[in-house]
Enzyme design. Structure first.
Site, PDB file in Angstrom:
ATOM      1  N   CYS B   7       5.380  -0.306  -2.540  1.00 27.58           N
ATOM      2  CA  CYS B   7       4.296  -0.325  -1.561  1.00 27.58           C
ATOM      3  C   CYS B   7       3.010  -0.661  -2.282  1.00 27.58           C
ATOM      4  O   CYS B   7       2.984  -0.814  -3.501  1.00 27.58           O
ATOM      5  CB  CYS B   7       4.203   0.977  -0.768  1.00 27.58           C
ATOM      6  SG  CYS B   7       3.324   2.321  -1.547  1.00 27.58           S
ATOM      7  N   GLY B   8       1.940  -0.774  -1.550  1.00 28.18           N
ATOM      8  CA  GLY B   8       0.682  -1.192  -2.151  1.00 28.18           C
ATOM      9  C   GLY B   8       0.145  -0.182  -3.142  1.00 28.18           C
ATOM     10  O   GLY B   8      -0.447  -0.537  -4.156  1.00 28.18           O
TER      11      GLY B   8
END
Lengths: 152, 90
Positions: B7-8
């Site tokens: 994920c970011g």
């Protein structure tokens, strides 16, 4: 009795109004700030994360997990719950529109794992989610979460 | 087998994805090590992993990596994760 997610929520609002995704994330950020979990700067960081990486935080139909990384703006870490009166578009093709925004702040990569496990359990329980997204008051949300913890 | 959930930020969505992927892998009886990573770490880790699990937006941002990239739309749909992981390991 299993972990009660309601006890980890810094704040709960339901039937909230947000004009767009930025406003929706700001509500989740305000909830973290009012609970003492973060400072306002963290809210800006959550919005910047979506500007940088896109609306990937919409992780399931109707549900956005607003968050950024651990930073000085995270005081204790926590979760906030924002139920929206009118669903908001985040620009996520698969899962728009969003009617629940959960704000997440963590002080490091490990501290929040118990909370995340409880959150994963709740979000993957479709009958609980139906009741949670239909909740019209914070007490409704707490009652459903408390009920889940009691039977788990 | 090495799998990375990306994920970011590496603290939120990837952690949830990792938890659900582990549930599915246990059910499928697949021996795999699942790691949650942010985008920066993932670019490096994807060089040695077999599978990368992530969302549509982040798959585009990650670009070309040697690992097989699987896009998950609903992180809580264990059936979707099961189906896509099964297809990838066969």
């Amino acid at each position: 009795m299993a972990f009660n997610l309601a006890e980890s929520l810094s704040s709960i609002v339901t039937q909230a109004n947000a004009a767009d995704w930025r406003a929706a994330i700001r509500l989740a950020g305000d909830g973290l700030v009012s609970g003492g979990a973060t400072t306002d700067a963290y809210t800006d960081e959550m919005i910047a994360a979506v500007e940088k990486h896109g609306p990937y935080i919409v992780i399931a139909p109707g549900i956005a997990l607003a968050h950024s990384r651990p930073s000085p703006a995270v005081l204790t870490g926590g979760l906030s719950w924002v139920g929206l009166a009118t669903p908001v578009e985040f620009g996520n093709k698969a899962n728009d529109p969003v009617n629940l925004v959960i704000g997440l702040a963590a002080v490091d990569h490990d501290a929040h794992l118990t909370v995340m496990r409880a959150l994963a359990g709740v979000l993957s329980d479709s009958s609980a989610m139906e009741r949670l997204t239909a909740a019209t008051s914070p007490d409704d949300v707490r009652a459903v979460l408390g009920g889940l913890a009691a039977v788990a | 087998m090495k799998i990375i959930a990306v994920c970011g930020m590496g603290i939120g969505t990837s952690v949830l994805l990792k938890m659900n992927a582990e549930k599915v892998l246990a059910k499928l009886d697949i021996d795999a090590d699942v790691e949650a990573a942010d985008m920066g770490v993932a670019r490096g880790a994807a060089q040695t992993a077999d599978i990368v699990l992530t969302s549509q937006e982040l798959a585009e941002e990650l670009g070309d990596v040697p690992a097989e990239v699987i896009v998950i739309n609903n992180f809580f749909d264990l059936e979707e994760i099961t189906e896509k992981l099964t297809a990838a390991v066969e």
